[in-house]
Design a protein around this motif. Structure first.
Motif, PDB file in Angstrom:
ATOM      1  N   ARG A   3      43.294  38.317  48.721  1.00  0.00           N
ATOM      2  CA  ARG A   3      42.644  39.608  48.984  1.00  0.00           C
ATOM      3  C   ARG A   3      41.503  39.348  49.721  1.00  0.00           C
ATOM      4  NH1 ARG A   3      43.198  43.878  46.252  1.00  0.00           N
ATOM      5  NH2 ARG A   3      40.963  44.345  45.975  1.00  0.00           N
ATOM      6  N   PRO A   8      44.053  42.922  55.441  1.00  0.00           N
ATOM      7  CA  PRO A   8      44.472  43.428  54.173  1.00  0.00           C
ATOM      8  C   PRO A   8      45.844  42.931  53.763  1.00  0.00           C
ATOM      9  CG  PRO A   8      43.781  45.259  55.868  1.00  0.00           C
ATOM     10  CD  PRO A   8      43.809  43.890  56.320  1.00  0.00           C
ATOM     11  N   ASP A  89      46.600  49.113  48.571  1.00  0.00           N
ATOM     12  CA  ASP A  89      45.697  48.607  47.574  1.00  0.00           C
ATOM     13  C   ASP A  89      44.545  49.441  47.415  1.00  0.00           C
ATOM     14  OD1 ASP A  89      43.719  46.830  46.644  1.00  0.00           O
ATOM     15  OD2 ASP A  89      43.928  45.376  48.241  1.00  0.00           O
ATOM     16  N   LEU A  92      41.101  49.003  48.605  1.00  0.00           N
ATOM     17  CA  LEU A  92      40.813  48.923  50.032  1.00  0.00           C
ATOM     18  C   LEU A  92      40.428  50.206  50.467  1.00  0.00           C
ATOM     19  CD1 LEU A  92      40.977  46.693  52.017  1.00  0.00           C
ATOM     20  CD2 LEU A  92      43.428  47.729  52.536  1.00  0.00           C
ATOM     21  N   TYR A 120      37.446  48.134  57.315  1.00  0.00           N
ATOM     22  CA  TYR A 120      37.563  48.365  55.973  1.00  0.00           C
ATOM     23  C   TYR A 120      36.661  47.702  55.063  1.00  0.00           C
ATOM     24  CZ  TYR A 120      40.010  43.885  55.753  1.00  0.00           C
ATOM     25  OH  TYR A 120      40.265  42.624  55.972  1.00  0.00           O
ATOM     26  N   ASP A 122      37.023  45.882  51.392  1.00  0.00           N
ATOM     27  CA  ASP A 122      37.966  45.320  50.406  1.00  0.00           C
ATOM     28  C   ASP A 122      37.105  44.992  49.037  1.00  0.00           C
ATOM     29  OD1 ASP A 122      39.966  44.508  48.807  1.00  0.00           O
ATOM     30  OD2 ASP A 122      40.252  42.598  50.228  1.00  0.00           O
ATOM     31  N   ASP A 123      37.215  45.810  48.330  1.00  0.00           N
ATOM     32  CA  ASP A 123      36.386  45.973  46.952  1.00  0.00           C
ATOM     33  C   ASP A 123      34.798  45.476  47.146  1.00  0.00           C
ATOM     34  OD1 ASP A 123      37.995  46.489  44.947  1.00  0.00           O
ATOM     35  OD2 ASP A 123      38.974  44.416  44.937  1.00  0.00           O
TER      36      ASP A 123
END
Length: 151
Positions: A3, A8, A89, A92, A120, A122-123
């Motif tokens: 992750r 991604p 996801d 994302l 992006y 990601d969390d």
């Protein structure tokens, strides 16, 4: 792929139903970066209008990731390479698209490429995807065929 990698994770499984991100509305600026409202830009393609160029298809596919329209992504993927289902996801969040170059891909071509960088979170952790995507005409319509990750 982890992750926290530079890309991604690859799609795998989910319901192919459009679940728009709450911040994108018909009147919102299109996520693809063009100066038009979503409904008049990529939203038209998501609703069924054909993409006139491979760049337009690539932009609309990016916007489909933003609004989580898995059905559109599957529909515009070459059937020889398309996964059965798509896992988008939920952690994302796509933040922006840069088109770095194109080759061919107009109404007069049968193939084309688009090189781009998509940003992006990601969390909450920023990242980017740098890719050269190949598009082909299939049954008269542009479809995504394959990609080479350039980072």
């Amino acid at each position: 792929m982890s992750r926290r990698s530079s890309r991604p994770r690859r799609p795998s499984a989910t319901s192919p139903r459009a679940v728009p991100a709450p911040e994108v509305t018909a009147a919102s600026p299109c996520p693809c970066g063009r100066p038009a409202p979503y409904a008049e830009c990529c939203g038209r393609l998501h609703a069924g209008a054909p993409a006139p160029t491979c760049e337009a298809l690539m932009r609309s596919r990016y916007a489909a990731f933003v609004v989580r329209d898995a059905a559109y992504l599957l529909r515009t993927w070459h059937p020889d390479h398309r996964p059965d289902v798509l896992d988008l996801d939920p952690g994302l969040r796509w933040q922006g698209l840069e088109i770095l170059g194109t080759t061919d891909g107009s109404a007069f071509h049968t193939t084309g490429t688009v090189t781009f960088r998509a940003h992006y979170l990601d969390d909450g952790t920023p990242g980017s995807l740098h890719e050269k995507s190949r598009f082909v005409r299939h049954e008269g319509a542009w479809v995504y065929e394959s990609a080479v990750f350039t980072d």
